[in-house]
Enzyme design. Sequence first.
Site, PDB file in Angstrom:
ATOM      1  N   THR A 177       0.874  -1.163  -0.028  1.00 21.90           N
ATOM      2  CA  THR A 177      -0.003  -0.053  -0.121  1.00 21.90           C
ATOM      3  C   THR A 177       0.984   1.202  -0.164  1.00 21.90           C
ATOM      4  O   THR A 177       1.990   1.172   0.411  1.00 21.90           O
ATOM      5  CB  THR A 177      -1.045  -0.028   1.359  1.00 21.90           C
ATOM      6  OG1 THR A 177      -0.050  -0.004   2.573  1.00 21.90           O
ATOM      7  CG2 THR A 177      -1.608  -1.064   1.411  1.00 21.90           C
ATOM      8  N   GLU A 320      -5.505  -3.811  -0.717  1.00 23.31           N
ATOM      9  CA  GLU A 320      -5.934  -5.015   0.155  1.00 23.31           C
ATOM     10  C   GLU A 320      -7.074  -5.752  -0.601  1.00 23.31           C
ATOM     11  O   GLU A 320      -7.354  -7.009   0.368  1.00 23.31           O
ATOM     12  CB  GLU A 320      -6.491  -4.422   1.514  1.00 23.31           C
ATOM     13  CG  GLU A 320      -5.357  -3.902   2.334  1.00 23.31           C
ATOM     14  CD  GLU A 320      -4.899  -2.280   2.137  1.00 23.31           C
ATOM     15  OE1 GLU A 320      -5.242  -1.926   0.924  1.00 23.31           O
ATOM     16  OE2 GLU A 320      -4.486  -1.776   2.813  1.00 23.31           O
ATOM     17  N   LYS A 430     -16.742  16.065  10.563  1.00 23.73           N
ATOM     18  CA  LYS A 430     -18.141  15.894  11.471  1.00 23.73           C
ATOM     19  C   LYS A 430     -18.289  17.305  12.096  1.00 23.73           C
ATOM     20  O   LYS A 430     -17.919  17.879  12.748  1.00 23.73           O
ATOM     21  CB  LYS A 430     -17.540  14.762  12.770  1.00 23.73           C
ATOM     22  CG  LYS A 430     -18.780  14.462  13.510  1.00 23.73           C
ATOM     23  CD  LYS A 430     -18.553  13.308  14.478  1.00 23.73           C
ATOM     24  CE  LYS A 430     -19.971  12.600  14.960  1.00 23.73           C
ATOM     25  NZ  LYS A 430     -19.626  11.583  15.772  1.00 23.73           N
ATOM     26  N   TRP A 435     -22.325  13.944   9.785  1.00 24.09           N
ATOM     27  CA  TRP A 435     -21.162  13.735   8.922  1.00 24.09           C
ATOM     28  C   TRP A 435     -21.356  14.399   7.651  1.00 24.09           C
ATOM     29  O   TRP A 435     -22.412  14.629   6.849  1.00 24.09           O
ATOM     30  CB  TRP A 435     -21.072  12.284   8.529  1.00 24.09           C
ATOM     31  CG  TRP A 435     -20.982  11.593   9.828  1.00 24.09           C
ATOM     32  CD1 TRP A 435     -21.773  10.732  10.480  1.00 24.09           C
ATOM     33  CD2 TRP A 435     -19.636  11.192  10.728  1.00 24.09           C
ATOM     34  NE1 TRP A 435     -21.051  10.185  11.535  1.00 24.09           N
ATOM     35  CE2 TRP A 435     -19.887  10.463  11.787  1.00 24.09           C
ATOM     36  CE3 TRP A 435     -18.389  11.729  10.483  1.00 24.09           C
ATOM     37  CZ2 TRP A 435     -18.907  10.281  12.650  1.00 24.09           C
ATOM     38  CZ3 TRP A 435     -17.366  11.331  11.233  1.00 24.09           C
ATOM     39  CH2 TRP A 435     -17.777  10.667  12.239  1.00 24.09           C
TER      40      TRP A 435
HETATM   41  P1  ADP Z   1      -3.560   3.598  -1.193  1.00 22.44           P
HETATM   42  O1  ADP Z   1      -4.868   3.191  -0.333  1.00 22.44           O
HETATM   43  O2  ADP Z   1      -2.498   3.126  -0.885  1.00 22.44           O
HETATM   44  O3  ADP Z   1      -3.823   4.940  -1.489  1.00 22.44           O
HETATM   45  P2  ADP Z   1      -5.178   2.047  -2.891  1.00 22.44           P
HETATM   46  O4  ADP Z   1      -5.032   1.946  -4.663  1.00 22.44           O
HETATM   47  O5  ADP Z   1      -5.256   0.851  -2.494  1.00 22.44           O
HETATM   48  O6  ADP Z   1      -3.894   2.988  -2.631  1.00 22.44           O
HETATM   49  O7  ADP Z   1      -6.429   3.014  -2.589  1.00 22.44           O
HETATM   50  C1  ADP Z   1      -7.608   2.379  -2.322  1.00 22.44           C
HETATM   51  C2  ADP Z   1      -8.436   3.511  -1.953  1.00 22.44           C
HETATM   52  O8  ADP Z   1      -8.831   4.266  -2.956  1.00 22.44           O
HETATM   53  C3  ADP Z   1      -9.771   2.961  -1.404  1.00 22.44           C
HETATM   54  O9  ADP Z   1     -10.027   2.655  -0.148  1.00 22.44           O
HETATM   55  C4  ADP Z   1     -10.822   4.530  -1.599  1.00 22.44           C
HETATM   56  O10 ADP Z   1     -10.558   5.207  -0.483  1.00 22.44           O
HETATM   57  C5  ADP Z   1     -10.029   5.028  -2.946  1.00 22.44           C
HETATM   58  N1  ADP Z   1     -10.886   4.571  -4.060  1.00 22.44           N
HETATM   59  C6  ADP Z   1     -10.670   3.773  -4.864  1.00 22.44           C
HETATM   60  N2  ADP Z   1     -11.391   3.515  -5.843  1.00 22.44           N
HETATM   61  C7  ADP Z   1     -12.495   4.447  -5.495  1.00 22.44           C
HETATM   62  C8  ADP Z   1     -13.336   5.133  -6.300  1.00 22.44           C
HETATM   63  N3  ADP Z   1     -14.099   4.570  -7.376  1.00 22.44           N
HETATM   64  N4  ADP Z   1     -13.940   6.133  -6.021  1.00 22.44           N
HETATM   65  C9  ADP Z   1     -13.639   6.545  -4.664  1.00 22.44           C
HETATM   66  N5  ADP Z   1     -12.632   6.268  -4.020  1.00 22.44           N
HETATM   67  C10 ADP Z   1     -11.825   5.172  -4.486  1.00 22.44           C
END
Ligand code: ADP
Length: 532
Positions: A177, A320, A430, A435
């Site tokens: 990550t 993940e 918040k 929210w």
């Molecule tokens: P990192 O978390 O390390 O930045 P990731 O590619 O695993 O890299 O990112 C995952 C996160 O990206 C998700 O938990 C979410 O917050 C965001 N995310 C992924 N796809 C979308 C989407 N279609 N719309 C909004 N947020 C998204």
Amino acid sequence: MLGAMQEWTMRVTHVIDHAAREAGDREIVTRWADGSETRTNWAGIRTDALKMAQALEALGIKKGERVASMAMNHSRHLVSWYGVAGMGGVLHTVNPRLFEDQLEYIVNHAEDKVMLYDAAFQPIIDTMRDRWTTVEHYICFDSGEHTTAFEDWIGEQDGNYEWVSGQETDPCMICYTSGTTGNPKGVQYEHRSTVLHAMAGLQPAAFNFSASSVMLPVVPMFHAASWGLPYAGAMAGIKFVFSAVNDPAVLHQLMLDEGVTDSAGVPTVWLAHFEYCDKEGLDLPPLKAATIGGSAAPKFMIRRLLENGTRVQHAWGMTETSPIGTVGGPTHDWDQLTLDEKVDKCAMQGRPTFGVELRTVDLDDMGTELPRDGETSGALQIRGPWIIKRYFKADKDAVGNDGWFDTGDVGILHPDGTLQLTDRTKDVIKSGGEWISSVELENAAVGHPGVAEAAAVGMYHPKWDERPVLFVVKKEGEEVEAESIIAFLSDKVAKWWLPDAVEFVDDIPHTATGKISKKDLRERFKDYKLEA
Ligand code: ADP
């Protein structure tokens, strides 16, 4: 009593064997960084992967050991996905955009033995070489100027090799990550989880691949397994078109020349493509499908693609989750919807593929399950066979006692299964006990013609605890006032969501995966005071 069907260990080697056998002559095209182009096919990828597996064994690499790649999308990188897994190794796809400290940490943590890299990243290799303590061999994918060249290295082998067998649950790939908090964490994909995930990706409700699909994935192979496309594409025997550079002009031309039907990338990639077409006075390429994920796809982007006759597959997932969690495709009532309604549907994150289960729980107690009513937002949790159980080398599981993994995202589940992502748990604002979605504010704000980028952050407020402040980067050459942005937002979000202040900034900090880094933004404005 057991059933009486054949044993067939779910391993990634079956995927490449299938592609080579059933779609052996389907082309894999690469446009390299130096402008040259090469063509191979699934049979060629398999032959090279066999040779690579032999070559790794000749270097003394053992089953279960990690081999790193720092590379863009191209056929040799694809070979290494199957070659490493085929000899029982674990491919660690390293994101070259990580910071030096992170690069040092992850390569040492993964104990990578070999580093395969693109010549374009030679400066990073030169800087990091002394800091990587386990890497014994460096092999360059596209030049032999500084070290062994990949083609020469595998060229010494005859390809007479049998894939290493093993358990379905053996690891085959590790992705870290980006580590928005603390050190990056390794997610180790299994052969089984990878095969199942790819099968889910194939289906019409996800990537909708068929033998006639021609896919140009812009999402890098070093980012969340390129969303599993190199595996799903092999299963369907599609034609792949890879570009080792992400220049919109190059991508555009390749799409036209190679008859590309499908592409996939984060919103900024699509945005850059739009801007290029506008500047050059060109139509968007005639794509059948566009997958957008990694961040929320803005509505104007979805509208433009739909108007172009392109199916929009808005996907949500994370490293993940292998990464597919949900994908948006046409719903059962699609043909009856107006364009506006279609845009609204696609702006949500789609529905879980079979194999993924989602639930939302109360943000305050992180336990009470919430209704799937299309209104109530909560912490999004997930489980399934390609969802993380435990980070690499961690001493305890990443899931709760009940087996659910908390995604760190906040969302709403709709009665038809659609996920609507509203924020990250760390970023949701918040205000007076209620929210506010920072993401929704941002998405609305970027629809303003003068706004290039926007980030909403909750700032301390003596009465309401937190109130939203919108940080805005203006579009080049545009004069925009805070009032016009607030007025623009006022019919798009609830009145009490409207930001208390709009601050214009020259830039907004990003993470290595190109997402807005709220952590850095908060740090930069830690002394910010809202006027009560
Ligand atoms: P990192 O978390 O390390 O930045 P990731 O590619 O695993 O890299 O990112 C995952 C996160 O990206 C998700 O938990 C979410 O917050 C965001 N995310 C992924 N796809 C979308 C989407 N279609 N719309 C909004 N947020 C998204």
